[in-house]
Design a protein around this motif. Structure first.
Motif, PDB file in Angstrom:
ATOM      1  N   ARG A  96      98.944   4.457  93.714  1.00 12.03           N
ATOM      2  CA  ARG A  96      97.759   5.083  93.124  1.00 12.03           C
ATOM      3  C   ARG A  96      98.139   5.910  91.902  1.00 12.03           C
ATOM      4  NH1 ARG A  96      95.477   8.675  97.562  1.00 12.03           N
ATOM      5  NH2 ARG A  96      93.940   9.167  95.954  1.00 12.03           N
ATOM      6  N   LEU A  97      99.268   6.607  91.991  1.00 14.27           N
ATOM      7  CA  LEU A  97      99.663   7.495  90.898  1.00 14.27           C
ATOM      8  C   LEU A  97     100.097   6.737  89.649  1.00 14.27           C
ATOM      9  CD1 LEU A  97     101.591  10.237  92.909  1.00 14.27           C
ATOM     10  CD2 LEU A  97      99.440  10.492  91.677  1.00 14.27           C
ATOM     11  N   ARG A  98     100.343   5.456  89.764  1.00 16.70           N
ATOM     12  CA  ARG A  98     100.649   4.675  88.568  1.00 16.70           C
ATOM     13  C   ARG A  98      99.463   4.661  87.604  1.00 16.70           C
ATOM     14  NH1 ARG A  98     103.219  -1.054  89.656  1.00 16.70           N
ATOM     15  NH2 ARG A  98     101.113  -1.465  90.417  1.00 16.70           N
ATOM     16  N   CYS A  99      98.265   4.959  88.111  1.00 16.57           N
ATOM     17  CA  CYS A  99      97.068   4.967  87.269  1.00 16.57           C
ATOM     18  C   CYS A  99      96.914   6.265  86.464  1.00 16.57           C
ATOM     19  CB  CYS A  99      95.818   4.790  88.133  1.00 16.57           C
ATOM     20  SG  CYS A  99      95.759   3.240  89.036  1.00 16.57           S
ATOM     21  N   VAL A 100      97.718   7.272  86.740  1.00 10.60           N
ATOM     22  CA  VAL A 100      97.532   8.564  86.081  1.00 10.60           C
ATOM     23  C   VAL A 100      97.730   8.447  84.578  1.00 10.60           C
ATOM     24  CG1 VAL A 100      98.465  10.902  85.879  1.00 10.60           C
ATOM     25  CG2 VAL A 100      98.112   9.901  88.140  1.00 10.60           C
ATOM     26  N   CYS A 101      98.851   7.844  84.171  1.00  9.17           N
ATOM     27  CA  CYS A 101      99.121   7.657  82.752  1.00  9.17           C
ATOM     28  C   CYS A 101     100.255   6.646  82.606  1.00  9.17           C
ATOM     29  CB  CYS A 101      99.472   8.978  82.059  1.00  9.17           C
ATOM     30  SG  CYS A 101     100.943   9.780  82.733  1.00  9.17           S
ATOM     31  N   ARG A 118     109.646  11.447  96.695  1.00 11.38           N
ATOM     32  CA  ARG A 118     109.518  11.698  98.135  1.00 11.38           C
ATOM     33  C   ARG A 118     108.140  11.322  98.677  1.00 11.38           C
ATOM     34  NH1 ARG A 118     113.818  14.470 100.086  1.00 11.38           N
ATOM     35  NH2 ARG A 118     115.219  15.355  98.507  1.00 11.38           N
ATOM     36  N   LEU A 119     107.312  10.739  97.831  1.00 13.29           N
ATOM     37  CA  LEU A 119     105.978  10.339  98.266  1.00 13.29           C
ATOM     38  C   LEU A 119     106.001   8.928  98.843  1.00 13.29           C
ATOM     39  CD1 LEU A 119     103.766  11.632  95.320  1.00 13.29           C
ATOM     40  CD2 LEU A 119     104.174  12.723  97.526  1.00 13.29           C
ATOM     41  N   PRO A 120     105.092   8.625  99.770  1.00 14.75           N
ATOM     42  CA  PRO A 120     105.011   7.255 100.310  1.00 14.75           C
ATOM     43  C   PRO A 120     104.568   6.273  99.238  1.00 14.75           C
ATOM     44  CG  PRO A 120     103.191   8.601 101.116  1.00 14.75           C
ATOM     45  CD  PRO A 120     104.129   9.537 100.419  1.00 14.75           C
ATOM     46  N   VAL A 121     104.844   5.007  99.486  1.00 16.05           N
ATOM     47  CA  VAL A 121     104.577   3.968  98.501  1.00 16.05           C
ATOM     48  C   VAL A 121     103.092   3.896  98.152  1.00 16.05           C
ATOM     49  CG1 VAL A 121     104.594   1.473  98.113  1.00 16.05           C
ATOM     50  CG2 VAL A 121     106.607   2.603  99.088  1.00 16.05           C
ATOM     51  N   LYS A 122     102.237   4.002  99.150  1.00 11.38           N
ATOM     52  CA  LYS A 122     100.803   3.894  98.886  1.00 11.38           C
ATOM     53  C   LYS A 122     100.347   4.938  97.880  1.00 11.38           C
ATOM     54  CE  LYS A 122      96.312   3.625 101.224  1.00 11.38           C
ATOM     55  NZ  LYS A 122      95.614   3.667 102.525  1.00 11.38           N
ATOM     56  N   SER A 123     100.834   6.172  98.005  1.00  8.36           N
ATOM     57  CA  SER A 123     100.473   7.230  97.061  1.00  8.36           C
ATOM     58  C   SER A 123     101.005   6.930  95.669  1.00  8.36           C
ATOM     59  CB  SER A 123     101.010   8.583  97.546  1.00  8.36           C
ATOM     60  OG  SER A 123     100.458   8.930  98.792  1.00  8.36           O
ATOM     61  N   ASP A 125      96.298  17.837  93.402  1.00  8.11           N
ATOM     62  CA  ASP A 125      95.698  17.308  94.621  1.00  8.11           C
ATOM     63  C   ASP A 125      95.989  15.820  94.754  1.00  8.11           C
ATOM     64  OD1 ASP A 125      92.709  19.374  94.485  1.00  8.11           O
ATOM     65  OD2 ASP A 125      94.652  19.694  95.450  1.00  8.11           O
ATOM     66  N   ILE A 126      96.088  15.107  93.621  1.00  2.00           N
ATOM     67  CA  ILE A 126      96.376  13.689  93.648  1.00  2.00           C
ATOM     68  C   ILE A 126      97.768  13.451  94.223  1.00  2.00           C
ATOM     69  CG2 ILE A 126      96.599  11.618  92.227  1.00  2.00           C
ATOM     70  CD1 ILE A 126      94.749  12.995  90.198  1.00  2.00           C
ATOM     71  N   ILE A 127      98.691  14.355  93.911  1.00  3.51           N
ATOM     72  CA  ILE A 127     100.068  14.195  94.399  1.00  3.51           C
ATOM     73  C   ILE A 127     100.161  14.544  95.882  1.00  3.51           C
ATOM     74  CG2 ILE A 127     102.420  15.086  94.148  1.00  3.51           C
ATOM     75  CD1 ILE A 127     101.823  15.635  91.248  1.00  3.51           C
ATOM     76  N   LEU A 128      99.468  15.585  96.283  1.00  2.00           N
ATOM     77  CA  LEU A 128      99.686  16.118  97.626  1.00  2.00           C
ATOM     78  C   LEU A 128      98.862  15.419  98.673  1.00  2.00           C
ATOM     79  CD1 LEU A 128      99.729  19.913  96.707  1.00  2.00           C
ATOM     80  CD2 LEU A 128     101.673  18.423  97.118  1.00  2.00           C
ATOM     81  N   ASN A 129      97.783  14.750  98.313  1.00  4.13           N
ATOM     82  CA  ASN A 129      96.926  14.108  99.308  1.00  4.13           C
ATOM     83  C   ASN A 129      97.376  12.704  99.614  1.00  4.13           C
ATOM     84  OD1 ASN A 129      95.374  16.358  99.520  1.00  4.13           O
ATOM     85  ND2 ASN A 129      93.844  15.693  98.010  1.00  4.13           N
TER      86      ASN A 129
END
Length: 402
Positions: free
Chosen positions: A33-38, A25-30, A398-402
């Motif tokens: 970025r989250l692809r860098c988590v692991c 449910r997150l926008p594409v831009k987020s 915070d990475i997910i919600l911002n």
């Protein structure tokens, strides 16, 4: 660093299905970025099933308004594209967006636009910033042929799971210095990365496709308002089923033809917006089981040049002769001004798009011709001793919600 990556993944103290639901449910831009988590998150976000789920969650309520317009003046002309930042249009501020070429946008479908520049055809995902150049179409043309006009559709064949581009063009015969009698058709499939004729071996069709805002699509079927090249130039509606690749003529509402018409979707049905220049009113017709029902009659609107489409099932976009774009709410019956887009002495023509961003990838696994601005530098990540050096002291949530 491998242990740190494991810690990142295992420390997300939530069930897998809950994590999947949140991420989808997150926008594409987020998500980029989250692809860098692991690596596991990277694999999840790249997974076709996740991409499909993300598409399902981002329905019409999550759509943005994009407009494209030509600007003409004494110095020449330009083509601008704008994205309205607020999905509700309560805030009508917008930003200019860069696109690969300055030709007319076609689409979108699953967040993908098609752009044509003579024999060069591109697919473009504004959200991921990917652009794919298709094989040169000119190799598929008759000899001594050049382009007069191009149109295209892009969509998913749910039967085969293959994305297709259907390219329709009017051609000029340089040998006899006259246009070809009919429009030329060819089909591109993403799995073969090549052009071919349709399943029914249809290579030429007797229709004129000059208006980009006179088209829409629903459930794998694309619709156009076209004129037939039969001497009488009769105006009809044409459909194309992307699975069986067949063109079919559809009867229009029994109303006088107007050059100021457009197609859209209203309540999950194909709609025709008909502007009567004498009364300055717009009639909205819905197609149900191949029959037409008049749903609304709105107006009069003095100064309207043409309706430009339906917005989120409850409003009509209208272009005025002074370059203004207005939104008429069908429920509260109010008109809102979205801005003036004329810059120059010769006015403008505004095209509107209901745009839902997506993660659909244009790059094939084995194809490195495309630049991917979101490639992950794993060699750098693995040099870090903890995830806090990447994301600071904030919690991982915070990475997910911002």
């Amino acid at each position: 660093m491998s242990s740190a990556l494991t810690d990142i993944d295992s420390s997300m103290l939530m069930p897998e299905d809950v994590r999947l639901e949140i991420l989808s449910r997150l926008p594409v831009k987020s998500l980029m970025r989250l692809r860098c988590v692991c690596k596991s998150w990277y694999a999840l976000i790249e997974n076709p099933k996740f991409i499909s789920k993300h598409l399902e969650n981002f329905n019409d309520d999550n759509a943005y308004l994009i407009i494209s317009y030509h600007v003409y003046d004494d110095a020449g002309h330009d083509n601008l594209t704008c994205l309205f930042k607020d999905k509700t249009l309560a805030d009508i501020s917008y930003e200019n967006i860069h696109r690969p070429i300055l030709r007319t946008l076609l689409g979108p479908y699953d967040g993908i636009f098609c752009l044509c520049d003579d024999s060069l055809i591109f697919l473009w995902n504004p959200a991921t910033k990917e652009c794919r150049t298709l094989p040169n179409y000119s190799n598929f043309l008759p000899t001594c042929a050049t382009f007069l006009y191009e149109n295209a559709i892009f969509g998913l064949d749910h039967t085969s799971g293959d994305y297709k581009v259907v390219f329709i063009c009017e051609l000029w015969n340089e040998q006899i210095e006259a246009p070809y009698e009919h429009s030329h058709v060819a089909i591109y499939t993403s799995t073969t990365d090549s052009w071919r004729v349709s399943k029914g071996n249809v290579e030429w069709i007797p229709y004129d496709f000059k208006s980009h805002f006179k088209s829409t699509n629903l459930n794998g079927v694309f619709y156009w308002l076209v004129s037939r090249d039969d001497g009488d130039h009769s105006n009809i509606m044409l459909s194309f089923h992307i699975s069986d690749e067949e063109f079919r003529e559809i009867e229009r509402p029994r109303i006088p033809y107007s050059s100021h018409e457009s197609l859209g979707l209203l309540n999950n049905s194909v709609s025709l917006l008909h502007f009567d220049k004498s009364s300055h009113c717009i009639d909205i017709w819905l197609m149900s089981d191949m029959n037409w029902i008049q749903q609304f009659a709105i107006g009069p609107f003095l100064g309207v040049m043409s309706p430009r489409g339906i917005w989120k099932n409850n409003a009509v976009l209208m272009e005025f002769d002074n370059g203004m774009l207005l939104l008429y709410d069908l429920i509260v019956e109010e008109v809102r001004d979205l801005g003036r887009f004329t810059r120059g002495t010769f006015g403008t023509a505004i095209l509107t798009y209901c745009y839902k961003e997506s993660l659909v990838r244009l790059k094939r696994v084995e194809d490195d011709r495309l630049s991917d601005p979101f490639d992950i530098p794993w060699h750098i990540i693995e040099d870090n001793q903890s995830d806090t050096t990447l994301f600071g002291r904030n919690s991982r949530l915070d990475i997910i919600l911002n």
